[in-house]
Design an enzyme around this catalytic site. Structure first.
Site, PDB file in Angstrom:
ATOM      1  CE  LYS A 192      49.134   8.522  56.722  1.00 11.34           C
ATOM      2  NZ  LYS A 192      48.727   9.338  56.134  1.00 11.34           N
ATOM      3  CE  LYS A 245      51.926  11.744  57.124  1.00 12.17           C
ATOM      4  NZ  LYS A 245      50.057  11.534  56.950  1.00 12.17           N
TER       5      LYS A 245
END
Ligand code: PBG
Length: 321
Positions: A192, A245
């Site tokens: 992330k 992500k």
């Protein structure tokens, strides 16, 4: 001399030799749940996405099921925030009630819950702060485990820790197992990045940090070896699915993670990616086929699963309308 044929001339042949296929079940649809009653309110930063109160979920979830979408990812926006984010693990917290309601209405829909503290803490950070105002990694693990167990207890099929604390997949797996939730899966937000593309979400979830930023625990966009390291740690700690992500600016990372794991890989087509494309389509600057081209790029990059606010329109297109 052998002259390779172009198989592009005929639509049936193109379909026969198409290398990447999108399936309806590849898509996970995020939903935002708020306190209150009779609320279905459009999120200003995300056209066509809504805040729902728990009593308004049943209608929406039935539509999602009718489209054949297999899974939703739940985010809760509590009314009260405090330093410990206590609403995040409350048995009757917003997400816990939403899970029960969805399971009551459509028991077959797979319910995935975001496990994090940023929408529940006054300071908007993803964990508990120490006396210096830094996130206390190990103390936060205890809270994350409690959040995950409370979600599983409400009926969540899979939990998705998005906090980026070290060791949280192991801590959550252990806590779930100890409480008997051995079949509750973990989709780890493994890779992330600290990204600008979460802006519209933070507006929707009222979760922007009130001071500082998330660079201490989210990843530097320049790093790809670190992505593999994070993915490997989560794999070893017992994650069932690895996630990268955001998606679009990191498709090279999706490919690299996919090539280095035997686990399924998910990617999150985040709020900023959604909003920019949605606005362009709404303004007539791009045709709506740009949406399919975009999600196809994620699948081609190696994502087995795609979390996207476009899930409904994508699935409608796949179903041929
Ligand atoms: C919570 C969380 C965020 C997103 C998913 N889970 C926000 C953040 O890390 O700031 C972003 C999703 C999106 O932008 O659509 N930590």
């Amino acid at each position: 001399m052998y002259r390779p044929r172009r198989l592009r001339l005929n639509e049936q042949i193109r379909e026969l030799v198409r290398e990447t296929q999108l399936r309806v079940k590849d898509f996970i649809y995020p939903l935002f749940v708020v306190e209150g009653a009779s609320i279905k309110r459009e999120i200003p930063s995300m056209p066509d996405q809504y805040h729902y109160s728990v009593d308004m979920l049943s209608e929406e979830i039935k539509k999602i099921e009718a489209l054949n979408i297999g899974a939703v990812l739940l985010f809760g926006i509590p009314e009260k925030k405090d330093t410990r984010g206590s609403e995040s693990y409350a048995q009757d917290g917003i997400v816990q009630r939403a899970v029960r309601e969805i399971k009551r209405v459509c028991p077959k829909i797979l319910v995935v819950t975001d496990v994090c503290m940023c929408a529940y803490t006054e300071h908007g950070h993803c964990g508990i702060l120490d006396e210096y105002g830094q996130v206390d990694n190990d103390k936060t693990l205890l809270y994350l485990s409690e959040i995950a167990v409370s979600h599983a207890n409400a009926g969540a099929d899979m939990v998705a820790p998005s906090d980026m604390m070290d060791g949280r997949v192991h801590a959550i797996r252990q806590a779930l197992d100890e409480d008997g939730f051995i079949n509750t899966a973990i989709m780890a937000y493994s890779v992330k990045y600290a990204s600008c593309f979460y802006g519209p979400f933070r507006n929707a979830a009222k979760s922007a940090p009130s001071m500082g930023d998330r660079k201490g625990y989210q990843m530097d966009g320049a790093n790809i070896n670190e992505a593999l390291k994070e993915a490997r740690l989560d794999e070893n700690e017992g994650a069932d699915i690895l996630m990268v992500k955001p998606a679009l600016p990191y498709l090279d990372v999706v490919r690299k993670v996919k090539d280095n794991t035997l686990l399924p890989v998910a990617t999150y087509n985040v709020s900023g990616e959604y909003s920019m494309l949605k606005h362009a389509v709404n303004a007539g600057i791009l045709p709506k086929e740009a949406i399919m081209e975009t999600v196809l790029s994620m699948k081609r990059a190696g994502a087995d699963l795609i979390i996207t606010y476009f899930a409904k329109e994508v699935v409608k297109a796949l179903n041929g309308n």
